[in-house]
Motif scaffolding. Structure first.
Motif, PDB file in Angstrom:
ATOM      1  N   UNK A  50      50.336 -56.663 -22.023  1.00  0.00           N
ATOM      2  CA  UNK A  50      49.001 -56.593 -21.934  1.00  0.00           C
ATOM      3  C   UNK A  50      48.117 -57.210 -22.994  1.00  0.00           C
ATOM      4  N   UNK A  51      46.721 -57.546 -22.656  1.00  0.00           N
ATOM      5  CA  UNK A  51      46.089 -58.145 -23.451  1.00  0.00           C
ATOM      6  C   UNK A  51      44.890 -57.152 -23.912  1.00  0.00           C
ATOM      7  N   UNK A  52      44.575 -56.567 -24.975  1.00  0.00           N
ATOM      8  CA  UNK A  52      43.947 -55.455 -25.526  1.00  0.00           C
ATOM      9  C   UNK A  52      42.551 -56.022 -25.969  1.00  0.00           C
ATOM     10  N   UNK A  53      41.434 -55.377 -25.551  1.00  0.00           N
ATOM     11  CA  UNK A  53      40.012 -55.835 -26.007  1.00  0.00           C
ATOM     12  C   UNK A  53      39.577 -54.546 -26.771  1.00  0.00           C
ATOM     13  N   UNK A  54      39.590 -54.644 -28.086  1.00  0.00           N
ATOM     14  CA  UNK A  54      39.135 -53.560 -28.883  1.00  0.00           C
ATOM     15  C   UNK A  54      37.771 -53.166 -28.951  1.00  0.00           C
ATOM     16  N   UNK A  55      36.825 -53.930 -28.360  1.00  0.00           N
ATOM     17  CA  UNK A  55      35.616 -53.781 -28.413  1.00  0.00           C
ATOM     18  C   UNK A  55      35.269 -52.364 -27.343  1.00  0.00           C
ATOM     19  N   UNK A  56      35.897 -52.330 -26.335  1.00  0.00           N
ATOM     20  CA  UNK A  56      35.806 -50.906 -25.600  1.00  0.00           C
ATOM     21  C   UNK A  56      35.926 -49.688 -26.515  1.00  0.00           C
ATOM     22  N   UNK A  57      36.709 -49.747 -27.528  1.00  0.00           N
ATOM     23  CA  UNK A  57      36.882 -48.782 -28.334  1.00  0.00           C
ATOM     24  C   UNK A  57      35.810 -48.666 -29.386  1.00  0.00           C
ATOM     25  N   UNK A  58      35.489 -49.928 -30.083  1.00  0.00           N
ATOM     26  CA  UNK A  58      34.537 -49.804 -31.274  1.00  0.00           C
ATOM     27  C   UNK A  58      33.160 -49.888 -30.924  1.00  0.00           C
ATOM     28  N   UNK A  59      32.609 -50.202 -29.661  1.00  0.00           N
ATOM     29  CA  UNK A  59      31.273 -50.193 -29.007  1.00  0.00           C
ATOM     30  C   UNK A  59      31.037 -48.902 -28.266  1.00  0.00           C
ATOM     31  N   UNK A  60      31.970 -48.491 -27.728  1.00  0.00           N
ATOM     32  CA  UNK A  60      31.659 -47.359 -26.649  1.00  0.00           C
ATOM     33  C   UNK A  60      32.418 -46.201 -26.676  1.00  0.00           C
ATOM     34  N   UNK A  61      33.557 -46.036 -27.664  1.00  0.00           N
ATOM     35  CA  UNK A  61      34.416 -45.162 -28.129  1.00  0.00           C
ATOM     36  C   UNK A  61      35.539 -45.043 -26.838  1.00  0.00           C
ATOM     37  N   UNK A  62      35.733 -45.624 -26.090  1.00  0.00           N
ATOM     38  CA  UNK A  62      36.312 -45.700 -24.597  1.00  0.00           C
ATOM     39  C   UNK A  62      37.752 -46.028 -25.169  1.00  0.00           C
ATOM     40  N   UNK A  63      38.727 -45.223 -24.956  1.00  0.00           N
ATOM     41  CA  UNK A  63      40.099 -45.693 -25.149  1.00  0.00           C
ATOM     42  C   UNK A  63      40.848 -45.627 -23.873  1.00  0.00           C
ATOM     43  N   UNK A  64      41.437 -46.689 -23.477  1.00  0.00           N
ATOM     44  CA  UNK A  64      41.999 -47.112 -22.211  1.00  0.00           C
ATOM     45  C   UNK A  64      43.439 -46.714 -22.420  1.00  0.00           C
ATOM     46  N   UNK A  65      44.075 -46.374 -21.573  1.00  0.00           N
ATOM     47  CA  UNK A  65      45.534 -46.072 -21.515  1.00  0.00           C
ATOM     48  C   UNK A  65      46.256 -47.445 -21.803  1.00  0.00           C
ATOM     49  N   UNK A  66      46.555 -47.678 -22.911  1.00  0.00           N
ATOM     50  CA  UNK A  66      47.278 -48.984 -23.323  1.00  0.00           C
ATOM     51  C   UNK A  66      48.613 -48.589 -23.127  1.00  0.00           C
ATOM     52  N   UNK A  67      49.575 -49.498 -23.034  1.00  0.00           N
ATOM     53  CA  UNK A  67      50.975 -49.038 -22.993  1.00  0.00           C
ATOM     54  C   UNK A  67      51.601 -48.972 -24.466  1.00  0.00           C
ATOM     55  N   UNK A  68      52.374 -47.707 -24.654  1.00  0.00           N
ATOM     56  CA  UNK A  68      52.996 -47.661 -25.623  1.00  0.00           C
ATOM     57  C   UNK A  68      53.897 -48.741 -26.292  1.00  0.00           C
ATOM     58  N   UNK A  69      53.723 -48.646 -27.571  1.00  0.00           N
ATOM     59  CA  UNK A  69      54.803 -49.999 -28.294  1.00  0.00           C
ATOM     60  C   UNK A  69      56.332 -49.324 -28.204  1.00  0.00           C
ATOM     61  N   UNK A  70      56.945 -50.448 -28.083  1.00  0.00           N
ATOM     62  CA  UNK A  70      58.605 -50.078 -28.275  1.00  0.00           C
ATOM     63  C   UNK A  70      59.009 -50.799 -29.246  1.00  0.00           C
TER      64      UNK A  70
END
Length: 123
Positions: A50-70
């Motif tokens: 996946x490609x992760x956009x950290x702005x969603x968390x930093x600007x809006x407090x939104x945490x999408x369901x990102x894939x867990x790391x392995x």
């Protein structure tokens, strides 16, 4: 997990399998001033997970369901993309990184016009 490119402390990290790429980024000390927060690349082997956009968390407090790391995953932080400086009559003056969007779309991230200057901004 290996974390590299434009991070404060690149290298191999022992990260919990319950963690996301954002947790891994924090473990590596975050991005450097030259690193992108908009296009973090999470790889499993040679395949992009996946490609992760950290702005969603930093600007809006939104945490999408990102894939867990392995074990064996890689998180790469590319160089900073195009930027726009927004200053003046906005709620959140800052330097924003654009990621496949126009300045008009990027302006929405500033929180809108400052209410005390609403009439001036509307013209």
């Amino acid at each position: 997990m290996y974390i590299g490119w434009d991070v404060a402390e690149p290298g191999a990290y022992d990260i919990s399998s319950l963690s996301t790429p954002l947790n891994a980024l924090f473990a590596a000390g975050g991005v450097t001033p030259r690193g992108s927060l908009r296009a973090l690349k999470h790889f499993r082997g040679k395949q992009l997970v996946e490609e992760v956009d950290a702005y969603d968390l930093l600007l809006h407090g939104v945490r999408f369901r990102y894939a867990p790391v392995e074990n064996g995953d890689t998180l790469l932080v590319p160089a900073l993309g195009p930027q726009v400086t927004v200053d003046g009559m906005v709620r959140r003056p800052a330097i924003y990184e654009l990621h496949g969007e126009s300045f008009t779309c990027g302006r929405a991230r500033t929180g809108g016009w400052n209410p005390s200057n609403c009439d001036a901004a509307a013209h």
